[in-house]
Design a protein around this motif. Structure first.
Motif, short mmCIF file in Angstrom:
data_model
loop_
_atom_site.label_atom_id
_atom_site.label_comp_id
_atom_site.label_asym_id
_atom_site.label_seq_id
_atom_site.Cartn_x
_atom_site.Cartn_y
_atom_site.Cartn_z
N ASP A 60 0.82 -1.21 0.00
CA ASP A 60 0.00 0.00 0.00
C ASP A 60 0.85 1.26 0.00
OD1 ASP A 60 -2.39 -1.50 0.15
OD2 ASP A 60 -2.08 -1.75 2.31
N VAL A 61 2.06 1.14 0.56
CA VAL A 61 2.94 2.32 0.66
C VAL A 61 4.39 1.87 0.54
CG1 VAL A 61 3.09 2.26 3.19
CG2 VAL A 61 3.44 4.41 2.00
N GLU A 82 2.34 7.46 -7.81
CA GLU A 82 1.00 7.79 -7.34
C GLU A 82 -0.07 7.49 -8.38
OE1 GLU A 82 1.45 11.82 -5.92
OE2 GLU A 82 2.24 11.12 -4.00
N LEU A 86 0.23 3.74 -5.74
CA LEU A 86 1.16 3.48 -4.65
C LEU A 86 1.32 4.72 -3.78
CD1 LEU A 86 4.06 1.54 -6.38
CD2 LEU A 86 2.69 0.74 -4.47
N GLY A 87 1.14 4.56 -2.49
CA GLY A 87 1.44 5.63 -1.56
C GLY A 87 2.95 5.73 -1.41
N VAL A 88 3.46 6.93 -1.31
CA VAL A 88 4.90 7.15 -1.17
C VAL A 88 5.12 8.08 0.01
CG1 VAL A 88 6.98 8.02 -2.29
CG2 VAL A 88 5.19 6.95 -3.66
N GLU A 89 5.98 7.66 0.93
CA GLU A 89 6.37 8.51 2.06
C GLU A 89 7.87 8.68 2.00
OE1 GLU A 89 4.47 10.09 4.22
OE2 GLU A 89 2.64 9.24 3.36
N VAL A 110 3.87 -2.99 3.31
CA VAL A 110 4.79 -1.86 3.13
C VAL A 110 6.09 -2.38 2.52
CG1 VAL A 110 5.67 -2.05 5.48
CG2 VAL A 110 5.86 0.11 4.29
#
Length: 117
Positions: A60-61, A82, A86-89, A110
């Motif tokens: 998810d990220v 994105e 896909l979440g990106v941190e 993750v």
């Protein structure tokens, strides 16, 4: 205060890091690293978007560690990730390693992509 030992089910945590390396599950990996619940691999850095896009249905990220200091992802890379959902941190690599360890202990979907410090 009561402390509980964390038990990891499938994923291996980041045990440590230093100049140019990461230690995962007791094994040393030189250079940039991709890590997820089923394995680890080398990472070609920001130009290696194909490796990151391979996680589209798996996580998810993606936590992206940019080295000793936080920096921005290239705009095109962030937009591509994105657009695929896909979440990106983005954070410094030490922070990304710690956050990854916490999230895998919770069973989260993750992945970690980190540049060495």
């Amino acid at each position: 205060m009561r402390l509980n030992e964390i038990i990891y089910t499938d994923a291996r945590p980041v045990d440590g890091y230093g100049p140019g390396f990461f230690r995962v599950g007791g094994e040393v990996h030189e250079g940039a690293l991709l890590l997820w619940d089923k394995g680890k691999a080398g990472w070609g850095g920001f130009e290696d978007d194909g490796s990151l896009l391979s996680f589209v249905d798996l996580v998810d990220v993606i936590l992206v560690g940019t080295g000793a200091e936080i920096s921005f992802l290239p705009k095109e890379l962030r937009e591509r990730l994105e657009a695929e959902g896909l979440g990106v941190e983005v954070m410094s690599s030490p922070s990304a390693c710690r956050t990854y360890n916490v999230l895998i202990s919770e069973g989260r979907r993750v992945a970690l992509a980190v540049l060495p410090v």
